[in-house]
Design a protein around this motif. Structure first.
Motif, PDB file in Angstrom:
ATOM      1  N   PRO A 144      24.312 -34.892  -8.483  1.00 46.05           N
ATOM      2  CA  PRO A 144      24.845 -36.051  -8.475  1.00 46.05           C
ATOM      3  C   PRO A 144      24.264 -36.736  -7.099  1.00 46.05           C
ATOM      4  CG  PRO A 144      26.610 -34.451  -8.377  1.00 46.05           C
ATOM      5  CD  PRO A 144      25.278 -33.658  -8.531  1.00 46.05           C
ATOM      6  N   ASP A 145      23.614 -35.758  -6.152  1.00 46.85           N
ATOM      7  CA  ASP A 145      23.384 -36.494  -4.787  1.00 46.85           C
ATOM      8  C   ASP A 145      22.026 -37.428  -5.025  1.00 46.85           C
ATOM      9  OD1 ASP A 145      24.862 -34.408  -3.664  1.00 46.85           O
ATOM     10  OD2 ASP A 145      23.382 -33.111  -2.936  1.00 46.85           O
ATOM     11  N   TYR A 146      21.310 -37.208  -6.028  1.00 44.90           N
ATOM     12  CA  TYR A 146      19.806 -37.842  -6.479  1.00 44.90           C
ATOM     13  C   TYR A 146      20.201 -39.338  -6.220  1.00 44.90           C
ATOM     14  CZ  TYR A 146      16.030 -39.322  -8.669  1.00 44.90           C
ATOM     15  OH  TYR A 146      14.396 -40.028  -9.203  1.00 44.90           O
ATOM     16  N   ASP A 147      19.327 -39.840  -5.479  1.00 45.74           N
ATOM     17  CA  ASP A 147      18.812 -41.235  -5.248  1.00 45.74           C
ATOM     18  C   ASP A 147      17.551 -41.732  -5.360  1.00 45.74           C
ATOM     19  OD1 ASP A 147      18.156 -43.574  -3.501  1.00 45.74           O
ATOM     20  OD2 ASP A 147      20.368 -43.577  -2.972  1.00 45.74           O
ATOM     21  N   ALA A 148      17.013 -42.209  -6.436  1.00 47.50           N
ATOM     22  CA  ALA A 148      15.596 -42.439  -6.720  1.00 47.50           C
ATOM     23  C   ALA A 148      14.884 -43.354  -5.701  1.00 47.50           C
ATOM     24  CB  ALA A 148      15.778 -43.298  -8.104  1.00 47.50           C
ATOM     25  N   ALA A 149      15.391 -44.245  -5.202  1.00 47.50           N
ATOM     26  CA  ALA A 149      14.689 -45.032  -4.038  1.00 47.50           C
ATOM     27  C   ALA A 149      14.480 -44.086  -2.536  1.00 47.50           C
ATOM     28  CB  ALA A 149      15.477 -46.028  -3.497  1.00 47.50           C
ATOM     29  N   ALA A 150      15.392 -43.213  -2.304  1.00 47.15           N
ATOM     30  CA  ALA A 150      15.318 -42.465  -1.249  1.00 47.15           C
ATOM     31  C   ALA A 150      14.451 -41.364  -1.411  1.00 47.15           C
ATOM     32  CB  ALA A 150      16.564 -41.965  -0.873  1.00 47.15           C
ATOM     33  N   ALA A 151      14.466 -40.852  -2.579  1.00 44.24           N
ATOM     34  CA  ALA A 151      13.359 -39.767  -3.154  1.00 44.24           C
ATOM     35  C   ALA A 151      12.223 -40.210  -3.153  1.00 44.24           C
ATOM     36  CB  ALA A 151      13.790 -39.034  -4.529  1.00 44.24           C
ATOM     37  N   ALA A 152      11.871 -41.458  -3.659  1.00 45.48           N
ATOM     38  CA  ALA A 152      10.558 -41.960  -3.475  1.00 45.48           C
ATOM     39  C   ALA A 152       9.876 -41.983  -2.096  1.00 45.48           C
ATOM     40  CB  ALA A 152      10.391 -43.109  -4.498  1.00 45.48           C
ATOM     41  N   LEU A 153      10.845 -42.839  -1.331  1.00 45.40           N
ATOM     42  CA  LEU A 153      10.327 -43.148   0.156  1.00 45.40           C
ATOM     43  C   LEU A 153       9.997 -41.601   0.733  1.00 45.40           C
ATOM     44  CD1 LEU A 153       9.724 -44.988   2.274  1.00 45.40           C
ATOM     45  CD2 LEU A 153      12.144 -45.326   2.616  1.00 45.40           C
ATOM     46  N   CYS A 154      11.018 -40.941   0.506  1.00 46.68           N
ATOM     47  CA  CYS A 154      11.020 -39.307   1.140  1.00 46.68           C
ATOM     48  C   CYS A 154       9.436 -38.833   0.854  1.00 46.68           C
ATOM     49  CB  CYS A 154      12.074 -38.649   1.002  1.00 46.68           C
ATOM     50  SG  CYS A 154      11.968 -36.917   1.769  1.00 46.68           S
ATOM     51  N   MET A 155       9.177 -39.028  -0.613  1.00 47.94           N
ATOM     52  CA  MET A 155       8.096 -38.199  -0.939  1.00 47.94           C
ATOM     53  C   MET A 155       6.776 -39.087  -0.312  1.00 47.94           C
ATOM     54  SD  MET A 155       8.543 -35.228  -2.041  1.00 47.94           S
ATOM     55  CE  MET A 155       6.841 -35.073  -2.291  1.00 47.94           C
ATOM     56  N   LYS A 156       6.774 -40.189  -0.419  1.00 43.06           N
ATOM     57  CA  LYS A 156       5.638 -40.938   0.422  1.00 43.06           C
ATOM     58  C   LYS A 156       5.493 -40.644   1.679  1.00 43.06           C
ATOM     59  CE  LYS A 156       4.122 -45.902   1.189  1.00 43.06           C
ATOM     60  NZ  LYS A 156       4.078 -45.739   2.420  1.00 43.06           N
ATOM     61  N   ARG A 157       6.608 -40.900   2.546  1.00 38.84           N
ATOM     62  CA  ARG A 157       6.519 -40.486   3.963  1.00 38.84           C
ATOM     63  C   ARG A 157       6.008 -38.853   3.877  1.00 38.84           C
ATOM     64  NH1 ARG A 157      12.035 -42.936   5.707  1.00 38.84           N
ATOM     65  NH2 ARG A 157      11.217 -45.216   6.202  1.00 38.84           N
ATOM     66  N   SER A 158       6.424 -37.802   3.184  1.00 40.38           N
ATOM     67  CA  SER A 158       6.113 -36.461   3.495  1.00 40.38           C
ATOM     68  C   SER A 158       4.808 -36.245   3.041  1.00 40.38           C
ATOM     69  CB  SER A 158       7.218 -35.632   2.488  1.00 40.38           C
ATOM     70  OG  SER A 158       8.495 -35.691   2.563  1.00 40.38           O
ATOM     71  N   VAL A 159       4.181 -36.702   1.954  1.00 42.44           N
ATOM     72  CA  VAL A 159       2.812 -36.510   1.592  1.00 42.44           C
ATOM     73  C   VAL A 159       1.915 -37.377   2.693  1.00 42.44           C
ATOM     74  CG1 VAL A 159       1.008 -37.153   0.012  1.00 42.44           C
ATOM     75  CG2 VAL A 159       3.201 -36.503  -0.987  1.00 42.44           C
ATOM     76  N   GLU A 160       2.336 -38.431   3.182  1.00 43.21           N
ATOM     77  CA  GLU A 160       1.462 -38.869   4.284  1.00 43.21           C
ATOM     78  C   GLU A 160       1.356 -37.928   5.335  1.00 43.21           C
ATOM     79  OE1 GLU A 160       3.045 -42.961   4.583  1.00 43.21           O
ATOM     80  OE2 GLU A 160       1.843 -43.673   2.960  1.00 43.21           O
ATOM     81  N   PHE A 161       2.662 -37.500   5.861  1.00 45.46           N
ATOM     82  CA  PHE A 161       2.631 -36.878   7.043  1.00 45.46           C
ATOM     83  C   PHE A 161       1.948 -35.432   6.700  1.00 45.46           C
ATOM     84  CE2 PHE A 161       5.063 -32.987   8.878  1.00 45.46           C
ATOM     85  CZ  PHE A 161       4.578 -33.304  10.247  1.00 45.46           C
ATOM     86  N   VAL A 162       1.983 -34.922   5.564  1.00 46.01           N
ATOM     87  CA  VAL A 162       1.454 -33.474   5.530  1.00 46.01           C
ATOM     88  C   VAL A 162      -0.179 -33.794   5.583  1.00 46.01           C
ATOM     89  CG1 VAL A 162       0.818 -31.808   3.788  1.00 46.01           C
ATOM     90  CG2 VAL A 162       3.380 -32.142   4.487  1.00 46.01           C
ATOM     91  N   LEU A 163      -0.472 -34.662   4.783  1.00 43.64           N
ATOM     92  CA  LEU A 163      -1.972 -34.977   4.637  1.00 43.64           C
ATOM     93  C   LEU A 163      -2.652 -35.390   5.742  1.00 43.64           C
ATOM     94  CD1 LEU A 163      -2.276 -36.009   0.878  1.00 43.64           C
ATOM     95  CD2 LEU A 163      -2.524 -33.738   2.018  1.00 43.64           C
ATOM     96  N   GLY A 164      -1.701 -36.282   6.780  1.00 40.53           N
ATOM     97  CA  GLY A 164      -2.315 -36.749   7.808  1.00 40.53           C
ATOM     98  C   GLY A 164      -2.360 -35.814   9.276  1.00 40.53           C
ATOM     99  N   LEU A 165      -1.898 -34.691   8.934  1.00 41.11           N
ATOM    100  CA  LEU A 165      -2.070 -33.706  10.202  1.00 41.11           C
ATOM    101  C   LEU A 165      -3.507 -33.268  10.471  1.00 41.11           C
ATOM    102  CD1 LEU A 165       1.040 -31.384   9.059  1.00 41.11           C
ATOM    103  CD2 LEU A 165       0.887 -33.024  11.135  1.00 41.11           C
ATOM    104  N   PRO A 166      -3.772 -33.007  11.741  1.00 37.57           N
ATOM    105  CA  PRO A 166      -5.003 -32.809  12.003  1.00 37.57           C
ATOM    106  C   PRO A 166      -5.522 -31.302  11.571  1.00 37.57           C
ATOM    107  CG  PRO A 166      -3.568 -32.774  13.973  1.00 37.57           C
ATOM    108  CD  PRO A 166      -2.936 -33.350  12.763  1.00 37.57           C
TER     109      PRO A 166
END
Length: 190
Positions: free
Chosen positions: A168-190
């Motif tokens: 019931p916690d699921y929030d599609a918009a928050a999930a999409a934004l979190c994953m976008k930010r998370s992938v950018e963070f991980v792949l952007g690390l030196p």
């Protein structure tokens, strides 16, 4: 596609479920290699209460041993990531990973190393409000980051584990934004 980054993703208190596999898939689609240890050895829970009961039955020592054993198979420069209880586990092991380029914490935070590693990139993604901790906890946690490079992202009115479509916690918009930010963070690390 060549591997750009390795990630070790520790699951939530609910065990290794579809949500963690979907998160891992999102990183793998971008070329990352994801280690997804099953710290509960196949046990899954439908509620947080059942998950905490399973954790207590398995025991903290065995769970930590399984987490450390999983790290032995991962490259020294793998990003440590965790979801809720898994984020807490990151805090138990990150002091032993001096070559880790960063940490990703979703739906929970990790106890800081003493002192936090200077310049360590940490990206945290937390619901606001979060049902497990009040706002003062997160304020104090962020203040204790000292010299770590903390990015604290909050998701208003999302449930605790807002990436899990089976809760019931699921929030599609928050999930999409979190994953976008998370992938950018991980792949952007030196």
């Amino acid at each position: 596609m060549p591997v750009k980054r390795s990630v070790v993703l520790f699951h939530s208190i609910l065990g290794l479920r579809r949500a963690e596999r979907e998160i891992a898939d999102a990183f793998e689609r971008e070329g990352a290699s994801v280690f997804l240890p099953d710290l509960f050895a196949g046990r899954v829970a439908k509620t947080y209460e059942d998950g905490f009961r399973a954790k207590d039955e398995i025991g903290d020592a065995l769970i930590l041993e399984r987490a450390e054993r999983a790290l032995e198979d991962a490259p020294a420069d793998a990003v440590l990531a965790g979801i809720s209880f898994g984020a807490f586990l990151v805090g138990r092991v990150w002091k032993n990973r001096p070559h880790m380029p960063g940490a990703l914490l979703i739906s929970g935070v990790a106890p800081w190393m003493k002192p936090p590693r200077c310049g360590l990139p940490v990206s945290a993604h937390i619901a606001r409000p979060d049902p497990f901790d009040d706002e003062s906890f997160f304020t104090q946690w962020a203040a204790a980051a000292e010299n770590a490079a903390l990015q604290l992202h909050r998701y208003d009115n999302a449930g605790h584990y807002f990436l899990d479509r089976d809760l019931p916690d699921y929030d599609a918009a928050a999930a999409a934004l979190c994953m976008k930010r998370s992938v950018e963070f991980v792949l952007g690390l030196p």
